[in-house]
Design a protein around this motif. Structure first.
Motif, PDB file in Angstrom:
ATOM      1  N   GLN A  50       0.833  -1.199   0.000  1.00 61.04           N
ATOM      2  CA  GLN A  50       0.000   0.000   0.000  1.00 61.04           C
ATOM      3  C   GLN A  50       0.874   1.258   0.000  1.00 61.04           C
ATOM      4  OE1 GLN A  50      -3.268  -0.077   2.894  1.00 61.04           O
ATOM      5  NE2 GLN A  50      -3.101   2.138   3.081  1.00 61.04           N
ATOM      6  N   GLY A  51       0.635   2.138  -0.971  1.00 56.57           N
ATOM      7  CA  GLY A  51       1.412   3.378  -1.081  1.00 56.57           C
ATOM      8  C   GLY A  51       2.708   3.195  -1.851  1.00 56.57           C
ATOM      9  N   ARG A  52       3.008   1.957  -2.224  1.00 59.68           N
ATOM     10  CA  ARG A  52       4.225   1.682  -2.992  1.00 59.68           C
ATOM     11  C   ARG A  52       3.809   1.149  -4.365  1.00 59.68           C
ATOM     12  NH1 ARG A  52       5.808   0.372   2.476  1.00 59.68           N
ATOM     13  NH2 ARG A  52       7.514   1.735   3.100  1.00 59.68           N
ATOM     14  N   THR A  53       3.491  -0.145  -4.438  1.00 56.21           N
ATOM     15  CA  THR A  53       3.066  -0.710  -5.724  1.00 56.21           C
ATOM     16  C   THR A  53       1.547  -0.727  -5.856  1.00 56.21           C
ATOM     17  OG1 THR A  53       3.221  -2.906  -4.727  1.00 56.21           O
ATOM     18  CG2 THR A  53       5.123  -2.136  -5.971  1.00 56.21           C
ATOM     19  N   ARG A  54       0.843  -0.354  -4.755  1.00 57.95           N
ATOM     20  CA  ARG A  54      -0.614  -0.288  -4.815  1.00 57.95           C
ATOM     21  C   ARG A  54      -1.078   1.055  -4.273  1.00 57.95           C
ATOM     22  NH1 ARG A  54      -2.724  -5.833  -2.276  1.00 57.95           N
ATOM     23  NH2 ARG A  54      -4.697  -5.071  -3.080  1.00 57.95           N
ATOM     24  N   PRO A  55      -2.314   1.450  -4.652  1.00 58.78           N
ATOM     25  CA  PRO A  55      -2.782   2.778  -4.231  1.00 58.78           C
ATOM     26  C   PRO A  55      -2.915   2.906  -2.715  1.00 58.78           C
ATOM     27  CG  PRO A  55      -4.511   1.579  -5.443  1.00 58.78           C
ATOM     28  CD  PRO A  55      -3.279   0.735  -5.487  1.00 58.78           C
ATOM     29  N   GLY A  56      -2.935   4.146  -2.256  1.00 62.64           N
ATOM     30  CA  GLY A  56      -3.123   4.411  -0.831  1.00 62.64           C
ATOM     31  C   GLY A  56      -1.930   5.106  -0.220  1.00 62.64           C
ATOM     32  N   LYS A  57      -2.023   5.300   1.077  1.00 66.75           N
ATOM     33  CA  LYS A  57      -0.992   5.982   1.839  1.00 66.75           C
ATOM     34  C   LYS A  57      -0.067   4.925   2.441  1.00 66.75           C
ATOM     35  CE  LYS A  57      -1.830   8.255   5.688  1.00 66.75           C
ATOM     36  NZ  LYS A  57      -2.602   8.980   6.728  1.00 66.75           N
ATOM     37  N   ILE A  58       1.226   5.222   2.531  1.00 62.19           N
ATOM     38  CA  ILE A  58       2.146   4.283   3.191  1.00 62.19           C
ATOM     39  C   ILE A  58       1.809   4.197   4.676  1.00 62.19           C
ATOM     40  CG2 ILE A  58       4.544   3.990   3.951  1.00 62.19           C
ATOM     41  CD1 ILE A  58       5.460   4.783   1.196  1.00 62.19           C
ATOM     42  N   VAL A  59       1.577   2.971   5.166  1.00 63.14           N
ATOM     43  CA  VAL A  59       1.198   2.794   6.564  1.00 63.14           C
ATOM     44  C   VAL A  59       2.201   1.959   7.354  1.00 63.14           C
ATOM     45  CG1 VAL A  59      -1.292   3.150   6.324  1.00 63.14           C
ATOM     46  CG2 VAL A  59      -0.321   0.881   5.894  1.00 63.14           C
ATOM     47  N   THR A  60       3.160   1.364   6.659  1.00 68.34           N
ATOM     48  CA  THR A  60       4.140   0.552   7.388  1.00 68.34           C
ATOM     49  C   THR A  60       5.452   0.496   6.616  1.00 68.34           C
ATOM     50  OG1 THR A  60       4.579  -1.611   8.406  1.00 68.34           O
ATOM     51  CG2 THR A  60       3.392  -1.636   6.322  1.00 68.34           C
ATOM     52  N   ASN A  61       6.535   0.308   7.357  1.00 66.64           N
ATOM     53  CA  ASN A  61       7.836   0.085   6.729  1.00 66.64           C
ATOM     54  C   ASN A  61       8.248  -1.379   6.844  1.00 66.64           C
ATOM     55  OD1 ASN A  61       8.366   2.721   5.861  1.00 66.64           O
ATOM     56  ND2 ASN A  61       9.066   3.335   7.898  1.00 66.64           N
ATOM     57  N   ALA A  62       7.312  -2.200   7.304  1.00 65.49           N
ATOM     58  CA  ALA A  62       7.647  -3.596   7.579  1.00 65.49           C
ATOM     59  C   ALA A  62       7.087  -4.542   6.526  1.00 65.49           C
ATOM     60  CB  ALA A  62       7.109  -3.987   8.953  1.00 65.49           C
ATOM     61  N   LYS A  63       7.968  -5.374   5.982  1.00 63.75           N
ATOM     62  CA  LYS A  63       7.534  -6.466   5.101  1.00 63.75           C
ATOM     63  C   LYS A  63       7.278  -7.704   5.968  1.00 63.75           C
ATOM     64  CE  LYS A  63      10.655  -4.982   1.432  1.00 63.75           C
ATOM     65  NZ  LYS A  63      11.786  -5.367   0.592  1.00 63.75           N
ATOM     66  N   ALA A  64       6.869  -8.797   5.313  1.00 64.10           N
ATOM     67  CA  ALA A  64       6.582 -10.036   6.043  1.00 64.10           C
ATOM     68  C   ALA A  64       7.735 -10.414   6.972  1.00 64.10           C
ATOM     69  CB  ALA A  64       6.320 -11.179   5.069  1.00 64.10           C
ATOM     70  N   GLY A  65       7.407 -10.714   8.218  1.00 65.02           N
ATOM     71  CA  GLY A  65       8.406 -11.129   9.200  1.00 65.02           C
ATOM     72  C   GLY A  65       9.077  -9.970   9.920  1.00 65.02           C
ATOM     73  N   GLN A  66       8.819  -8.741   9.427  1.00 60.72           N
ATOM     74  CA  GLN A  66       9.482  -7.568  10.004  1.00 60.72           C
ATOM     75  C   GLN A  66       8.566  -6.768  10.934  1.00 60.72           C
ATOM     76  OE1 GLN A  66      10.749  -5.547   6.450  1.00 60.72           O
ATOM     77  NE2 GLN A  66      12.570  -6.839   6.211  1.00 60.72           N
ATOM     78  N   SER A  67       7.359  -7.260  11.132  1.00 63.34           N
ATOM     79  CA  SER A  67       6.431  -6.588  12.042  1.00 63.34           C
ATOM     80  C   SER A  67       6.156  -7.510  13.216  1.00 63.34           C
ATOM     81  CB  SER A  67       5.121  -6.278  11.321  1.00 63.34           C
ATOM     82  OG  SER A  67       4.105  -5.987  12.271  1.00 63.34           O
ATOM     83  N   PHE A  68       6.062  -6.944  14.424  1.00 68.29           N
ATOM     84  CA  PHE A  68       5.759  -7.779  15.586  1.00 68.29           C
ATOM     85  C   PHE A  68       4.351  -8.373  15.502  1.00 68.29           C
ATOM     86  CE2 PHE A  68       9.381  -5.415  17.449  1.00 68.29           C
ATOM     87  CZ  PHE A  68      10.139  -6.512  17.848  1.00 68.29           C
ATOM     88  N   HIS A  69       3.492  -7.777  14.647  1.00 75.27           N
ATOM     89  CA  HIS A  69       2.167  -8.381  14.415  1.00 75.27           C
ATOM     90  C   HIS A  69       2.311  -9.791  13.821  1.00 75.27           C
ATOM     91  CE1 HIS A  69      -0.495  -4.944  15.218  1.00 75.27           C
ATOM     92  NE2 HIS A  69       0.460  -4.180  14.711  1.00 75.27           N
ATOM     93  N   ASN A  70       3.353 -10.003  13.026  1.00 74.33           N
ATOM     94  CA  ASN A  70       3.569 -11.311  12.392  1.00 74.33           C
ATOM     95  C   ASN A  70       3.932 -12.378  13.425  1.00 74.33           C
ATOM     96  OD1 ASN A  70       5.457  -9.572   9.821  1.00 74.33           O
ATOM     97  ND2 ASN A  70       3.248  -9.816   9.979  1.00 74.33           N
ATOM     98  N   TRP A  71       4.339 -11.933  14.618  1.00 79.16           N
ATOM     99  CA  TRP A  71       4.777 -12.861  15.662  1.00 79.16           C
ATOM    100  C   TRP A  71       3.802 -12.885  16.837  1.00 79.16           C
ATOM    101  CZ3 TRP A  71       8.156 -15.786  13.420  1.00 79.16           C
ATOM    102  CH2 TRP A  71       8.908 -15.251  12.359  1.00 79.16           C
ATOM    103  N   CYS A  72       2.593 -12.351  16.620  1.00 79.18           N
ATOM    104  CA  CYS A  72       1.494 -12.448  17.605  1.00 79.18           C
ATOM    105  C   CYS A  72       1.772 -11.712  18.905  1.00 79.18           C
ATOM    106  CB  CYS A  72       1.158 -13.914  17.923  1.00 79.18           C
ATOM    107  SG  CYS A  72       0.834 -14.916  16.463  1.00 79.18           S
ATOM    108  N   VAL A  73       2.648 -10.713  18.873  1.00 79.46           N
ATOM    109  CA  VAL A  73       2.966 -10.015  20.125  1.00 79.46           C
ATOM    110  C   VAL A  73       2.625  -8.522  20.067  1.00 79.46           C
ATOM    111  CG1 VAL A  73       4.727 -11.683  20.846  1.00 79.46           C
ATOM    112  CG2 VAL A  73       5.411  -9.689  19.463  1.00 79.46           C
ATOM    113  N   ALA A  74       1.865  -8.105  19.052  1.00 79.05           N
ATOM    114  CA  ALA A  74       1.486  -6.691  18.926  1.00 79.05           C
ATOM    115  C   ALA A  74       0.016  -6.570  18.545  1.00 79.05           C
ATOM    116  CB  ALA A  74       2.348  -6.012  17.864  1.00 79.05           C
TER     117      ALA A  74
END
Ligand SMILES: [Zn+2]
Length: 137
Positions: A50-74
């Motif tokens: 989102q905001g890079r290769t797809r429309p919208g505003k950039i909301v994260t700098n994290a790709k897969a595995g780079q967000s604590f959401h991916n590890w169930c702790v956020a």
């Protein structure tokens, strides 16, 4: 693609802290909506696009595995006033941040670079690299 807002999808330790946090907010008269908990790799990459290769505003700098959401702790939240989410009330966010800290959570509203008021996490001192290497709470 899994993009959960169910607190049951959080790590049990984080789930407990999240529940206590929601209770304390309620006691303080603040209604909270949980907008995001666990995201799988596909959902994270879609968000990154989102905001890079797809429309919208950039909301994260994290790709897969780079967000604590991916590890169930956020998880992400928003206060709800008169049935509507309120994103821009600084006083409410500060109260919420304070309550989160008192429940042992890390509040991303305190972060110097890329502060994110809706975001709370508990990593037990583990880094993304630790989680990527298979460690967990
Ligand atoms: Zn978040």
């Amino acid at each position: 693609m899994i993009n959960s807002r169910d607190i049951h999808d959080l790590h049990p330790v984080v789930q407990d802290k999240c529940r206590r946090f929601l209770e304390e907010c309620k006691k303080s008269g603040i209604d909270i909506l949980v907008t995001s908990t666990y995201r799988d790799s596909e959902a994270q990459n879609a968000l990154y696009a989102q905001g890079r290769t797809r429309p919208g505003k950039i909301v994260t700098n994290a790709k897969a595995g780079q967000s604590f959401h991916n590890w169930c702790v956020a998880f992400d939240v928003v206060p709800v006033v008169h049935g509507k989410p309120v994103w821009d009330d600084t006083d409410i966010w500060l109260s919420i941040g304070h309550i989160g800290r008192s429940c042992g959570l890390e509040w991303a509203g305190d972060w110097k670079s890329f502060p994110e008021k809706p975001h709370f996490q508990f990593t037990g001192g583990l880094t993304l690299k630790d989680f990527q290497n298979g460690k967990t709470l």
